[in-house]
Design an enzyme around this catalytic site. Structure first.
Site, PDB file in Angstrom:
ATOM      1  N   HIS A 188     -13.039 -39.435 -11.426  1.00 48.54           N
ATOM      2  CA  HIS A 188     -13.831 -40.623 -11.695  1.00 48.54           C
ATOM      3  C   HIS A 188     -14.962 -40.776 -10.680  1.00 48.54           C
ATOM      4  O   HIS A 188     -15.995 -41.336 -10.982  1.00 48.54           O
ATOM      5  CB  HIS A 188     -12.945 -41.867 -11.709  1.00 48.54           C
ATOM      6  CG  HIS A 188     -12.266 -42.044 -13.013  1.00 48.54           C
ATOM      7  ND1 HIS A 188     -10.976 -41.667 -13.252  1.00 48.54           N
ATOM      8  CD2 HIS A 188     -12.735 -42.519 -14.191  1.00 48.54           C
ATOM      9  CE1 HIS A 188     -10.668 -41.916 -14.500  1.00 48.54           C
ATOM     10  NE2 HIS A 188     -11.707 -42.427 -15.099  1.00 48.54           N
ATOM     11  N   ARG A 296     -18.799 -38.916 -28.734  1.00 45.34           N
ATOM     12  CA  ARG A 296     -17.481 -38.275 -28.552  1.00 45.34           C
ATOM     13  C   ARG A 296     -16.402 -39.356 -28.628  1.00 45.34           C
ATOM     14  O   ARG A 296     -16.033 -39.952 -27.620  1.00 45.34           O
ATOM     15  CB  ARG A 296     -17.423 -37.570 -27.202  1.00 45.34           C
ATOM     16  CG  ARG A 296     -18.295 -36.323 -27.100  1.00 45.34           C
ATOM     17  CD  ARG A 296     -18.188 -35.721 -25.695  1.00 45.34           C
ATOM     18  NE  ARG A 296     -18.597 -34.330 -25.641  1.00 45.34           N
ATOM     19  CZ  ARG A 296     -19.800 -33.912 -25.219  1.00 45.34           C
ATOM     20  NH1 ARG A 296     -20.698 -34.779 -24.836  1.00 45.34           N
ATOM     21  NH2 ARG A 296     -20.082 -32.615 -25.183  1.00 45.34           N
ATOM     22  N   ARG A 332     -18.424 -38.335 -33.918  1.00 42.36           N
ATOM     23  CA  ARG A 332     -17.525 -37.192 -34.110  1.00 42.36           C
ATOM     24  C   ARG A 332     -16.091 -37.698 -34.106  1.00 42.36           C
ATOM     25  O   ARG A 332     -15.713 -38.485 -33.240  1.00 42.36           O
ATOM     26  CB  ARG A 332     -17.711 -36.174 -32.988  1.00 42.36           C
ATOM     27  CG  ARG A 332     -16.729 -35.029 -33.110  1.00 42.36           C
ATOM     28  CD  ARG A 332     -16.967 -33.972 -32.080  1.00 42.36           C
ATOM     29  NE  ARG A 332     -16.532 -34.394 -30.764  1.00 42.36           N
ATOM     30  CZ  ARG A 332     -16.717 -33.671 -29.665  1.00 42.36           C
ATOM     31  NH1 ARG A 332     -17.356 -32.525 -29.741  1.00 42.36           N
ATOM     32  NH2 ARG A 332     -16.287 -34.091 -28.509  1.00 42.36           N
ATOM     33  N   GLU A 431     -18.662 -24.643 -33.875  1.00 38.07           N
ATOM     34  CA  GLU A 431     -18.316 -24.361 -32.481  1.00 38.07           C
ATOM     35  C   GLU A 431     -17.243 -23.289 -32.372  1.00 38.07           C
ATOM     36  O   GLU A 431     -16.683 -23.071 -31.299  1.00 38.07           O
ATOM     37  CB  GLU A 431     -17.921 -25.643 -31.736  1.00 38.07           C
ATOM     38  CG  GLU A 431     -16.853 -26.471 -32.368  1.00 38.07           C
ATOM     39  CD  GLU A 431     -16.554 -27.753 -31.580  1.00 38.07           C
ATOM     40  OE1 GLU A 431     -17.008 -27.909 -30.438  1.00 38.07           O
ATOM     41  OE2 GLU A 431     -15.827 -28.606 -32.131  1.00 38.07           O
ATOM     42  N   ASN A 454     -20.944 -25.468 -26.261  1.00 42.72           N
ATOM     43  CA  ASN A 454     -19.966 -25.362 -25.161  1.00 42.72           C
ATOM     44  C   ASN A 454     -18.739 -24.583 -25.635  1.00 42.72           C
ATOM     45  O   ASN A 454     -18.286 -23.645 -24.976  1.00 42.72           O
ATOM     46  CB  ASN A 454     -19.522 -26.748 -24.681  1.00 42.72           C
ATOM     47  CG  ASN A 454     -20.700 -27.658 -24.387  1.00 42.72           C
ATOM     48  OD1 ASN A 454     -21.791 -27.180 -24.101  1.00 42.72           O
ATOM     49  ND2 ASN A 454     -20.493 -28.955 -24.472  1.00 42.72           N
ATOM     50  N   ASP A 455     -18.227 -24.991 -26.790  1.00 48.39           N
ATOM     51  CA  ASP A 455     -17.059 -24.276 -27.313  1.00 48.39           C
ATOM     52  C   ASP A 455     -17.453 -22.971 -27.985  1.00 48.39           C
ATOM     53  O   ASP A 455     -16.721 -21.987 -27.894  1.00 48.39           O
ATOM     54  CB  ASP A 455     -16.279 -25.169 -28.287  1.00 48.39           C
ATOM     55  CG  ASP A 455     -15.370 -26.112 -27.535  1.00 48.39           C
ATOM     56  OD1 ASP A 455     -14.667 -25.641 -26.623  1.00 48.39           O
ATOM     57  OD2 ASP A 455     -15.383 -27.318 -27.821  1.00 48.39           O
ATOM     58  N   ARG A 465     -13.875 -22.366 -20.684  1.00 46.38           N
ATOM     59  CA  ARG A 465     -14.961 -23.191 -20.121  1.00 46.38           C
ATOM     60  C   ARG A 465     -14.513 -23.996 -18.908  1.00 46.38           C
ATOM     61  O   ARG A 465     -15.335 -24.578 -18.200  1.00 46.38           O
ATOM     62  CB  ARG A 465     -15.562 -24.112 -21.210  1.00 46.38           C
ATOM     63  CG  ARG A 465     -14.617 -25.136 -21.745  1.00 46.38           C
ATOM     64  CD  ARG A 465     -15.166 -25.792 -23.006  1.00 46.38           C
ATOM     65  NE  ARG A 465     -15.864 -27.038 -22.743  1.00 46.38           N
ATOM     66  CZ  ARG A 465     -16.234 -27.895 -23.684  1.00 46.38           C
ATOM     67  NH1 ARG A 465     -16.000 -27.634 -24.954  1.00 46.38           N
ATOM     68  NH2 ARG A 465     -16.842 -29.003 -23.384  1.00 46.38           N
ATOM     69  N   CYS A 502     -25.668 -29.853 -30.425  1.00 47.28           N
ATOM     70  CA  CYS A 502     -25.281 -30.972 -29.562  1.00 47.28           C
ATOM     71  C   CYS A 502     -24.565 -30.502 -28.294  1.00 47.28           C
ATOM     72  O   CYS A 502     -24.177 -31.312 -27.468  1.00 47.28           O
ATOM     73  CB  CYS A 502     -24.424 -31.977 -30.327  1.00 47.28           C
ATOM     74  SG  CYS A 502     -22.849 -31.295 -30.852  1.00 47.28           S
TER      75      CYS A 502
HETATM   76  C1  PEP Z   1     -19.406 -28.429 -27.662  1.00 44.24           C
HETATM   77  O1  PEP Z   1     -18.338 -27.809 -27.710  1.00 44.24           O
HETATM   78  O2  PEP Z   1     -20.511 -27.896 -27.439  1.00 44.24           O
HETATM   79  C2  PEP Z   1     -19.422 -29.897 -27.865  1.00 44.24           C
HETATM   80  C3  PEP Z   1     -20.548 -30.560 -28.019  1.00 44.24           C
HETATM   81  O3  PEP Z   1     -18.221 -30.542 -27.837  1.00 44.24           O
HETATM   82  P1  PEP Z   1     -17.366 -30.818 -26.501  1.00 44.24           P
HETATM   83  O4  PEP Z   1     -18.206 -30.413 -25.330  1.00 44.24           O
HETATM   84  O5  PEP Z   1     -17.051 -32.268 -26.523  1.00 44.24           O
HETATM   85  O6  PEP Z   1     -16.185 -29.940 -26.715  1.00 44.24           O
HETATM   86 MG    MG Z   2     -16.588 -28.788 -28.517  1.00 50.88          MG
END
Ligand code: PEP
Ligand code: MG
Length: 544
Positions: A188, A296, A332, A431, A454-455, A465, A502
């Site tokens: 935090h 999110r 989402r 993703e 990201n995923d 990750r 995103c």
């Molecule tokens: C992603 O995976 O790029 C994404 C936007 O979702 P999160 O980072 O919340 O897994």
């Molecule tokens: Mg993701």
């Protein structure tokens, strides 16, 4: 001059004097007591005082960093009243006939150790919280403050670690940067630093603590995660220049407010913002985003100790839609699992949680939970322009199953004469490599794709990750990822769907031109990056 390397938590640069943050040492000795009753009374009295202090800190945090971030101090108040924690302390006082302060200190160590040894990074970060509340209770018993205030001039605060209450208690106007030897970007404290827009570096290591001293000059580079102690004139000049450039950049970006996201040759795209809470909507509006491209929603679940009800969710979605109307808000659905866990879901321990019962898999396995969220979303849809998107899709049958549940929800709402919009856009996240590879089959089913880089990166490159040790293998610009995005864009457009990005890569302006050439229609980024991406779009010329 010495350089230390940690992890940048908020990208900005600070040059100034160091102030080493030391907790006032609370000496806790083991004392045998004949009569334990007065000790139990002392404990109760100190707890009451601690809760009163936390109430004040909560009020301060509420004003400075918003409700979602202030909530941690409500959690601290609850932790003080936690049955297991209290039982451990009182049993120790009674069972071992010891003083209350000692029982609190030992219990704090035991609980902190238990949290640290958990697999879940969120729970690990709670070790700092239990130490924080325990130090506060002990300080209340001793009639002392458990931390000291910062001196008069603006300083770089250096500490072993900072508890959330310590972070927020510091006078924000006197803090140039936070720098800590330990800590995780999930804590935090790191989240608070980001929300306060203060450069922050964590994980500089033990050695840094032994060498840092009050009054020394230092440079904290939140972009690179580097702390330079006693910089020479050359470095100082270099960083002062960097600071100057940063503030000029900010001023320039400010001028882009109200301007269009259009390339030199006239192609328009959407630049949206990513949020985790309705508290972030202010930042979305200030930075002039075209809408919300990723809300999110799992953070609503993570902040709670039980499932958020349909009514609670409805109110939040309604507020998001009303605040942003007529702009679009893409929410989402629940992406819980992997690193995002809430105890009350009672999920089994998994060997490979990122490959486990996560996101849509969990929702389709527990449709009763999923339908509560869908009902709340459909009900809220009449208050603005809603898009719903589904995470972690790998197959056509998942999308069919989702749409069957959506149809059920609509039927139930119809039966109860509950209104919902007929114009909700439905989309899926791309993703997983599977989704990108069958995007020709998925595109005709949906209104839009949103690429979660990201995923997509983690699953395409087989790079966890969460693991910093493999950073160098995790090439986010890897040709395989770019090809998957390009393939998805082609298939989306061939089937009348639009496509956005995103994931974090959407804010990487070295790729803006590449994405625009692929035909990406929308980029959704952290609110603070909207204007930076607008700048990059406006400098791109696709006719060349
Ligand atoms: C992603 O995976 O790029 C994404 C936007 O979702 P999160 O980072 O919340 O897994
Ligand atoms: Mg993701």
């Amino acid at each position: 001059m010495v350089r230390y390397k940690g992890k940048g938590v908020y990208g900005a640069v600070a040059v100034g004097k160091v102030s080493v943050f030391r907790r006032r040492d609370v000496e806790v000795k083991r004392v045998r007591v004949e009569d334990t009753e007065p000790e139990l009374a002392r404990l109760e009295e100190a707890k009451e005082k601690a809760v009163a202090q936390l109430k004040q800190i909560y009020e301060k945090a509420l004003k400075e960093v918003g409700e979602a971030n202030a909530r941690i101090f409500e959690i601290h108040m609850m932790m003080i009243e936690d049955d297991d924690y209290n039982e451990a302390i009182t049993e120790m006082i009674r069972g071992q006939s010891v003083n209350a302060a000692y029982a609190v200190a030992v219990t704090a160590d035991n609980f902190a150790e238990m949290f640290s040894s958990m697999d879940d990074s969120y729970m690990q970060a709670r070790a700092a919280d239990v130490r924080d509340i325990s130090n506060r209770i002990i300080a209340c018993m001793n009639g002392s403050e458990n931390n000291r205030s910062v001196c008069d001039e603006k300083v770089i605060i250096c500490a072993d670690d900072l508890a959330p209450s310590e972070t927020v208690s510091l006078d924000k106007d006197k803090v140039m940067a936070f720098v800590t030897a330990h800590g995780s970007s999930n804590s935090h404290t790191a989240i608070l630093a980001r929300n306060m827009n203060i450069p922050a570096i964590i994980g500089l290591g033990e050695e840094f603590l032994t060498q840092i001293r009050d009054g020394a000059t230092a440079v904290a580079d939140g972009f690179t995660g580097e702390l330079i102690l006693d910089p020479d004139e050359k470095i100082l000049a270099e960083y002062r220049q960097k600071q100057k450039e940063e503030s000029e950049k900010k001023a320039l970006l400010h001028e882009l407010k109200g301007k269009e996201n259009v390339t030199v040759d006239g192609k328009r795209i959407g630049i949206f913002a990513n949020i985790g809470s309705i508290d972030n909507i202010g930042a979305v509006l200030v930075n002039d985003a075209g809408g919300i491209g990723l809300f999110r929603s799992e953070f609503l679940y993570l902040e709670k100790s039980d499932y958020p009800t349909e009514e609670e969710q409805f109110k939040i979605y309604k507020r998001a839609l009303e605040s942003m109307a007529p702009k679009k808000v893409i929410i989402r659905t629940l992406d819980i699992g992997a690193d995002k866990k809430a105890d009350y879901f009672d999920l089994h321990k998994e060997e490979n949680p990122a490959l486990g019962l996560r996101a849509i898999r969990l929702c389709l396995s527990r449709p009763e939970i999923f339908k509560v969220q869908l009902r709340a979303l459909y009900r809220a849809s009449v208050y603005g322009r809603l898009g719903i998107m589904f995470p972690m899709i790998t197959s056509v049958s998942e999308v069919e199953e989702i749409f069957a549940l959506c149809a059920q929800v609509r039927k139930e709402l119809d039966a109860n004469n509950v209104e919902y919009s007929e114009n909700i856009e439905l989309g899926i996240m791309i993703e997983t490599p599977a989704a990108a590879l069958i995007s020709d089959k998925l595109a005709p089913m949906v209104d839009f794709f949103s690429v979660g880089t990201n995923d997509l990166t983690q699953y395409t490159l087989a790079c966890d990750r969460q693991n910093p040790d493999i950073d160098r293998f995790c090439d986010t610009h890897h040709e395989a990822i770019l090809r998957l995005i390009e393939m998805s864009a082609k298939n989306a457009h061939a089937n009348g769907a639009w496509i956005g990005i995103c994931g974090e890569l959407a804010a990487d302006t070295s790729l803006t031109e590449t994405f625009l050439r692929m035909g990406i229609d929308e980029l959704s980024v952290s609110p603070a990056f909207v204007l930076k991406v607008r700048d990059a779009v406006r400098k791109t010329d696709l006719s060349k």
